[in-house]
Design a protein around this motif. Sequence first.
Motif, short mmCIF file in Angstrom:
data_model
loop_
_atom_site.label_atom_id
_atom_site.label_comp_id
_atom_site.label_asym_id
_atom_site.label_seq_id
_atom_site.Cartn_x
_atom_site.Cartn_y
_atom_site.Cartn_z
N GLN A 28 -12.60 -5.09 1.77
CA GLN A 28 -11.02 -4.56 2.02
C GLN A 28 -10.60 -3.91 0.93
O GLN A 28 -9.63 -2.97 1.14
CB GLN A 28 -10.13 -6.02 2.35
CG GLN A 28 -8.78 -5.75 2.71
CD GLN A 28 -7.86 -6.98 2.84
OE1 GLN A 28 -6.83 -6.95 2.30
NE2 GLN A 28 -8.50 -7.91 3.29
N GLN B 253 -7.10 -0.15 0.44
CA GLN B 253 -5.62 -0.41 0.12
C GLN B 253 -5.14 1.10 -0.69
O GLN B 253 -6.01 1.52 -1.14
CB GLN B 253 -5.52 -1.46 -0.87
CG GLN B 253 -5.81 -2.78 -0.35
CD GLN B 253 -6.26 -4.05 -1.22
OE1 GLN B 253 -6.19 -3.74 -2.64
NE2 GLN B 253 -6.21 -5.12 -0.94
N THR C 57 0.96 -1.33 0.07
CA THR C 57 0.01 -0.17 0.00
C THR C 57 0.84 1.14 0.24
O THR C 57 1.05 1.92 0.76
CB THR C 57 -0.82 -0.05 1.16
OG1 THR C 57 -0.22 -0.15 2.45
CG2 THR C 57 -1.99 -1.17 1.09
N GLN D 143 2.62 -2.93 9.00
CA GLN D 143 2.08 -2.58 7.71
C GLN D 143 2.42 -0.86 7.71
O GLN D 143 1.80 -0.33 7.21
CB GLN D 143 0.76 -2.81 7.42
CG GLN D 143 0.46 -3.13 6.04
CD GLN D 143 0.94 -4.43 5.67
OE1 GLN D 143 0.85 -5.13 6.33
NE2 GLN D 143 0.83 -4.55 4.23
N ARG E 56 -9.36 -5.15 7.33
CA ARG E 56 -7.80 -5.43 7.11
C ARG E 56 -7.52 -6.80 7.86
O ARG E 56 -7.90 -6.96 8.84
CB ARG E 56 -6.92 -4.46 7.65
CG ARG E 56 -6.87 -3.10 6.69
CD ARG E 56 -6.03 -3.72 5.33
NE ARG E 56 -5.70 -2.43 4.48
CZ ARG E 56 -4.30 -2.14 4.49
NH1 ARG E 56 -3.54 -2.51 4.99
NH2 ARG E 56 -4.30 -1.04 3.48
#
Length: 287
Positions: free
Chosen positions: A226, A230, A3, A120, A37
Amino acid sequence: MPTTPPVRPGDPAYEPHQFRQAAQSFGTDAQRYDRARPRYPDALVERIVAGSPGPDLLDVGCGTGIASRQFQAAGCRVLGVEPDERMAEVARRLGTEVDTATFETWDPVGREYDAVVAGQAWHWLDPVAGAAKAARILRPGGRLAAFWNVFQLPREVADAFAAACQQVLPDVPFLAQAMTKQPSDGYQPLFVTAVDGMRAAEAFGEPEQWRCDWDRTYTRDAWLDQMPTQGAFTRLPPEKLTPVLEGVGTVIDGMGGSFTMRYTTVAVTCTRTGNTRTGSPRTISTA
């Protein structure tokens, strides 16, 4: 798929922290982000906890507290640091204490930690400044661990994803290409950058890579929920996002309404020793 902003891996400009405003787009629908997520493997969480000298943990870029809650469940005392107040508010509501700040400018007020983690999120930091800040607040033997969920779409879904992206986002051609590549191709620059930053801090032992392989089955609705979280899609207007979702949804319907995603969670990790070493990071599977 990373991402990250629209920069091709391998380009000199592949420095996501220079595009931090893109990270702030995740808060546009923070509740969806938290709902949709994926979480992180329990085996990885347990290994980080076991490899830390105590329970005090700082979650950098904690977002809505997805990883924070997993570490809390494993017995840690967790503080999150998150620059987006919209994300931080969801995390607080769900039980995580959060300071709103970027990690580089955050004031620890003399506090020290046994572990600093980032799920992340580490690629949105300056890798050298981030590692140096972590070194200053970690106790001796404390662990720094940055980790990412890397996913591989089934071929049919990846092709539909790529075709829809090519049609709706023709100015970002690498995004469509990334859908059909091995996932590690897009993430490897993030791992290398994280390792380089840890070494540059001159306060850690040699970085290692820990890997966990796992699967998750998605229904059509769960995957389409989801996708808007992103990075490539968080700032798309509805008239562009909708055709992408419809194209991918049609393919999933043709697969029986669900598919199984293969994930690899990769952690780049090191311990606070003050020693400087060289060499390539070792890869250790936790699967």
